[in-house]
Scaffold this motif. Structure first.
Motif, PDB file in Angstrom:
ATOM      1  N   ALA A 121      56.543 -12.591 -14.828  1.00 55.79           N
ATOM      2  CA  ALA A 121      55.565 -12.875 -13.772  1.00 55.79           C
ATOM      3  C   ALA A 121      56.144 -13.874 -12.770  1.00 55.79           C
ATOM      4  O   ALA A 121      55.982 -13.720 -11.545  1.00 55.79           O
ATOM      5  CB  ALA A 121      54.278 -13.416 -14.399  1.00 55.79           C
ATOM      6  N   GLY A 122      56.841 -14.932 -13.294  1.00 54.88           N
ATOM      7  CA  GLY A 122      57.449 -15.917 -12.397  1.00 54.88           C
ATOM      8  C   GLY A 122      58.509 -15.279 -11.513  1.00 54.88           C
ATOM      9  O   GLY A 122      58.569 -15.548 -10.299  1.00 54.88           O
ATOM     10  N   THR A 124      58.705 -12.165 -10.670  1.00 52.64           N
ATOM     11  CA  THR A 124      58.058 -11.264  -9.718  1.00 52.64           C
ATOM     12  C   THR A 124      57.500 -12.040  -8.527  1.00 52.64           C
ATOM     13  O   THR A 124      57.603 -11.610  -7.368  1.00 52.64           O
ATOM     14  CB  THR A 124      56.937 -10.486 -10.416  1.00 52.64           C
ATOM     15  OG1 THR A 124      57.474  -9.785 -11.552  1.00 52.64           O
ATOM     16  CG2 THR A 124      56.302  -9.474  -9.483  1.00 52.64           C
ATOM     17  N   ALA A 125      56.926 -13.200  -8.810  1.00 52.00           N
ATOM     18  CA  ALA A 125      56.404 -14.038  -7.717  1.00 52.00           C
ATOM     19  C   ALA A 125      57.539 -14.501  -6.813  1.00 52.00           C
ATOM     20  O   ALA A 125      57.435 -14.472  -5.571  1.00 52.00           O
ATOM     21  CB  ALA A 125      55.654 -15.246  -8.301  1.00 52.00           C
ATOM     22  N   LYS A 126      58.645 -14.954  -7.442  1.00 53.00           N
ATOM     23  CA  LYS A 126      59.798 -15.379  -6.639  1.00 53.00           C
ATOM     24  C   LYS A 126      60.343 -14.221  -5.815  1.00 53.00           C
ATOM     25  O   LYS A 126      60.728 -14.405  -4.655  1.00 53.00           O
ATOM     26  CB  LYS A 126      60.891 -15.924  -7.561  1.00 53.00           C
ATOM     27  CG  LYS A 126      60.539 -17.260  -8.215  1.00 53.00           C
ATOM     28  CD  LYS A 126      61.681 -17.718  -9.128  1.00 53.00           C
ATOM     29  CE  LYS A 126      61.348 -19.055  -9.807  1.00 53.00           C
ATOM     30  NZ  LYS A 126      62.454 -19.503 -10.705  1.00 53.00           N
ATOM     31  N   GLN A 127      60.346 -13.049  -6.437  1.00 53.76           N
ATOM     32  CA  GLN A 127      60.833 -11.888  -5.697  1.00 53.76           C
ATOM     33  C   GLN A 127      59.950 -11.595  -4.495  1.00 53.76           C
ATOM     34  O   GLN A 127      60.434 -11.283  -3.397  1.00 53.76           O
ATOM     35  CB  GLN A 127      60.871 -10.667  -6.623  1.00 53.76           C
ATOM     36  CG  GLN A 127      61.462  -9.422  -5.970  1.00 53.76           C
ATOM     37  CD  GLN A 127      61.339  -8.193  -6.849  1.00 53.76           C
ATOM     38  OE1 GLN A 127      60.310  -8.028  -7.498  1.00 53.76           O
ATOM     39  NE2 GLN A 127      62.365  -7.357  -6.872  1.00 53.76           N
ATOM     40  N   ALA A 128      58.625 -11.724  -4.673  1.00 52.12           N
ATOM     41  CA  ALA A 128      57.709 -11.491  -3.553  1.00 52.12           C
ATOM     42  C   ALA A 128      57.955 -12.504  -2.437  1.00 52.12           C
ATOM     43  O   ALA A 128      57.980 -12.155  -1.248  1.00 52.12           O
ATOM     44  CB  ALA A 128      56.265 -11.576  -4.050  1.00 52.12           C
ATOM     45  N   ASP A 129      58.139 -13.818  -2.838  1.00 47.61           N
ATOM     46  CA  ASP A 129      58.421 -14.846  -1.825  1.00 47.61           C
ATOM     47  C   ASP A 129      59.714 -14.532  -1.086  1.00 47.61           C
ATOM     48  O   ASP A 129      59.792 -14.657   0.150  1.00 47.61           O
ATOM     49  CB  ASP A 129      58.521 -16.228  -2.492  1.00 47.61           C
ATOM     50  CG  ASP A 129      57.191 -16.659  -3.114  1.00 47.61           C
ATOM     51  OD1 ASP A 129      56.136 -16.107  -2.680  1.00 47.61           O
ATOM     52  OD2 ASP A 129      57.197 -17.517  -4.017  1.00 47.61           O
ATOM     53  N   ASP A 422      48.088 -11.768 -20.223  1.00 47.81           N
ATOM     54  CA  ASP A 422      49.408 -11.452 -19.651  1.00 47.81           C
ATOM     55  C   ASP A 422      49.940 -10.150 -20.233  1.00 47.81           C
ATOM     56  O   ASP A 422      50.522  -9.320 -19.511  1.00 47.81           O
ATOM     57  CB  ASP A 422      50.399 -12.590 -19.949  1.00 47.81           C
ATOM     58  CG  ASP A 422      50.018 -13.858 -19.186  1.00 47.81           C
ATOM     59  OD1 ASP A 422      49.273 -13.740 -18.180  1.00 47.81           O
ATOM     60  OD2 ASP A 422      50.473 -14.945 -19.586  1.00 47.81           O
TER      61      ASP A 422
END
Length: 771
Positions: A121-122, A124-129, A422
């Protein structure tokens, strides 16, 4: 009444039995009652005790012995069962320990899965940013690139004008430099040309003197060469005549030698022919005598046969007249039969032509049926492919339905721990990803099915077309068969008429054998006699010819021998004359060869003199063109040099005027270049700034893209780890379930073994008797 001794034995037995039983009980453990008593000696003793109130001593001893043996056997069985029970107990303990370890591993896997889900999840969030940052950088890069394009568009025409102005200025400067250089060079060339003109005039005078001297030498050499050439020609003519005489003599010698050889060969051959001819004459004389004797014997046989033939011919004439009448009747019937057979043949030909048309049409039908079979086979194969694709589509749609239902069910679920949430979200994402893949596969499969359906439709259209063609061809075949029916009827009627007429002819012909037999018999006799006579007469001419030919051959062979012997003297004389002519010709040839050698020497001397004089004259003549060219070149050089001096003087004045004009143009063009440089400089500064910003943005974009790639790899790795952990979790659950099943089975086996041990212990406790 019971005897006292019996009472004593019973009392003793009563004392022994409890002791034995007590001993048995001391070795027995806990036992369960057997389900039913088994008949044995224990029951017999008990029954006797129950009925008589006492037990015989011998029965008691026998019972004790039997029970001791049974107890020993049971104890051995119990030991084996106890070993199995111990082994099963250890296996159960190991299985439970394995279950405990697997459960601990399962808890650790749950923890690892939760951690992997959190990490994914972390990431994926970094990838989105990072993706958002990349989009921003790409927009900024696009804006900067647009500004750079605008500035470059403004700068391009100015740079083009500046480059053109600089090029024009450089060209003008180059032209001015070239004009200055040309002016200086022209002055130098003019001075040099004036000096060269004086030198060339002196050289032209010397070349004219050399040319006149050489021409005088050539005229004298030509007179000498004419005289030498005439002498060489006379010598060559003499040599040619001598060469021809030698060649003719050599040819005559070869001819004479060939004639001598041929004459000798003819003489040898003629002698061989005479010898062979004499041998042949002897054989021919013997053959002539034999032929004359054969002719005489054959004439006697012919006279006898001619008398017998006259009688046989009269008998044959009578039988032939009767046969002729019958043959006339048959000929008439056969004429009528021929007409009927012609009609039958005409009908058969018409029927055959019609059958050929039907066969051709049937061949077309067979070809269409084959095409139809091939098309149906292709349809079957295509339908199988379509069925397979539809089945696969159904499976994919079922999977899609399952995934959609699971996604909907999981999305509706609420509550639970963070790890459960999760895990649920991860499972939803996994199902959605799989659903996307399945949707793509369904789309591909729909496309495949559509293509296969189109192919099937095309094949079906082909089948329909072929069916239509087949129906048409079959209709045409049926029509042809209908047309063949009346032709068949006509043929049948014609064949019937032919058969009837053939029957009539057969009847008439049936009457012929007797007549023909009589005629044949008479004719056979006549023929046999004629053949005999003919054979004898036929043999007679051959025998006569053989006799005549034998006599002729003898006469001819005698003449051949005579002719061959007559030719021998002439051939012998020819050989001697040929040998003499060859010797005379060799002497003539030697004399002619001597004459030829003298003539050849004279020709060589004359040719050498001609060559020497020709070489000398050629040398002088070869010098003449060079001298003439030198004079012409000198005169041309003088004229050219004078023209060049005049031209250079005019060029010098023109260059001075051109240089003045170029200097004015250079001044104007340099001013134009300075103005354009003032306009280009700020645009270049702005363009450099934009290029720097674009480079920085591209570097930033490249860094972000690298980060995105890294995140993609990390997310893929995290998803792989998560899938592996989930797979391990499933394997862990399956292993725990399998281990529990194994332990349960072991416990069941242990219970069965323990039950057997209890039964044995009960039997042992009863002293070998079943309770």
């Amino acid at each position: 009444m019971i005897a006292p001794s019996s009472i004593k034995r019973c009392a003793a037995g009563a004392v022994v039995a409890p002791a034995v039983l007590a001993g048995m009980l001391a070795f027995s453990g806990s036992a369960s009652a057997a389900p039913a008593p088994t008949p044995g000696i224990c029951n017999g003793v008990t029954n006797q005790l129950a009925h008589r109130g006492t037990v015989q001593e011998n029965l008691l001893k026998a019972a004790a012995k039997k029970n001791a043996e049974l107890i020993t056997k049971l104890q051995a069985e119990r030991a084996v069962l106890q070993g199995s029970a111990d082994t099963l107990t250890k296996q159960i303990a190991d299985g439970k320990a394995a279950i405990t370890a697997l459960e601990a591993q399962g808890k650790q896997l749950d923890s690892d899965i939760a951690a992997a889900t959190t990490e994914l999840a972390g990431l994926t969030a970094k990838q989105a940013d990072t993706t958002a940052a990349i989009a921003g950088a790409e927009k900024a890069l696009s804006d900067l690139t647009a500004q750079q394009t605008t500035v470059a568009g403004q700068l391009q025409p100015l740079q083009t004008q500046l480059a053109a102005a600089r090029a024009a200025s450089a060209e003008l400067t180059r032209q001015a430099d070239a004009a200055n250089a040309q002016l200086t060079a022209t002055k130098g060339v003019l001075d040099t040309a004036t000096e060269d003109l004086a030198i060339l005039q002196s050289a032209a005078t010397k070349a004219a003197d050399d040319l006149a001297s050489t021409r005088k030498l050539i005229a004298a050499g030509e007179e000498q060469l004419t005289a030498l050439t005439a002498a060489a020609q006379q010598a060559a003519a003499a040599e040619a005549a001598a060469t021809k005489a030698v060649t003719d003599a050599e040819a005559e010698l070869r001819r004479l030698e060939a004639g001598g050889t041929a004459a000798q060969a003819d003489l040898d051959a003629q002698q061989a022919k005479v010898t062979a001819a004499k041998a042949t004459l002897t054989e021919l004389q013997e053959d002539a005598a034999k032929a004359a004797a054969a002719v005489t014997a054959k004439q006697v046989e012919i006279t006898k046969a001619q008398g017998e033939l006259t009688t046989l011919q009269a008998n044959a004439t009578k039988a032939a007249d009767a046969l002729a009448a019958k043959n006339a009747e048959i000929a008439k019937a056969q004429g009528e039969l021929a007409v009927l057979q012609a009609d039958a043949k005409k009908a058969a030909d018409a029927l055959a032509a019609k059958n050929a048309e039907i066969a051709a049409k049937n061949a077309e039908i067979a070809a269409i049926e084959k095409q139809l079979t091939d098309a149906n086979t292709a349809i079957t194969a295509k339908q199988a492919e379509l069925k397979k694709a539809q089945d696969e589509l159904a499976a994919l749609q079922a999977r899609k339905t399952f995934l959609e239902a699971e996604i909907a069910r999981l999305e509706k679920e609420k509550g639970g721990s963070k790890a459960e949430k999760d895990a649920r979200e991860t499972l939803i994402a996994k199902y959605k990803s799989e659903l996307t893949t399945v949707n793509g596969q369904i789309t591909d499969k729909d496309t495949q099915i559509s293509g296969l359906s189109g192919d099937l439709k095309t094949l079906q259209a082909q089948v329909d077309t072929l069916n239509a063609q087949l129906g048409t061809k079959k209709s045409e075949s049926a029509a042809l068969q209908q047309q063949a029916a009346p032709l068949q009827a006509t043929l049948t009627a014609a064949n019937d008429a032919v058969a009837a007429k053939q029957g009539q002819v057969t009847t008439l012909q049936g009457q012929l054998p007797a007549l023909q037999a009589a005629v044949s018999e008479a004719n056979a006799a006549v023929t046999a006699k004629q053949n005999e006579l003919s054979a004898l007469q036929g043999q007679l001419p051959a025998l006569r010819d053989a006799a005549v030919k034998a006599n002729d051959a003898v006469v001819a062979q005698q003449q051949v021998i005579k002719d061959l012997e007559a030719a021998l003297p002439g051939l012998t004389e020819g050989v001697a004359e040929a040998e003499k002519a060859i010797a005379d010709q060799k002497a003539v040839l030697e004399r002619l060869r001597g004459t030829l050698a003298e003539a050849t020497k004279a020709v060589a001397v004359a040719d050498a003199a001609v060559m020497d004089k020709s070489s000398e004259l050629a040398t002088l003549r070869s010098q003449l063109p060079a001298l003439e060219k030198a004079l012409a070149d000198a005169n041309a050089a003088v004229a050219a040099q004078q023209g060049e001096v005049t031209t250079l003087t005019g060029d010098l004045d023109a260059l001075v005027a051109k240089l003045a004009g170029l200097n004015g143009q250079i001044t104007a063009k340099e001013a134009e270049v300075l103005a354009l440089q003032g306009r280009v400089a700020p645009l270049l500064t702005q363009l450099d700034k934009l290029s720097g910003e674009i480079s920085a943005t591209e570097a930033q974009l490249k860094t972000l893209q690298g980060q995105a790639t890294t995140f993609d790899g990390q997310i893929t790795a995290a998803q792989t780890v998560l899938r592996n952990l989930e797979g391990q979790k499933k394997q862990n659950k399956d292993a725990i379930a399998a281990q529990r099943t194994t332990v349960l089975g072991l416990e069941n086996q242990l219970g069965a073994v323990q039950n057997q041990i209890k039964a044995i212990d009960g039997t042992i406790a009863l002293g070998g008797c079943v309770a």
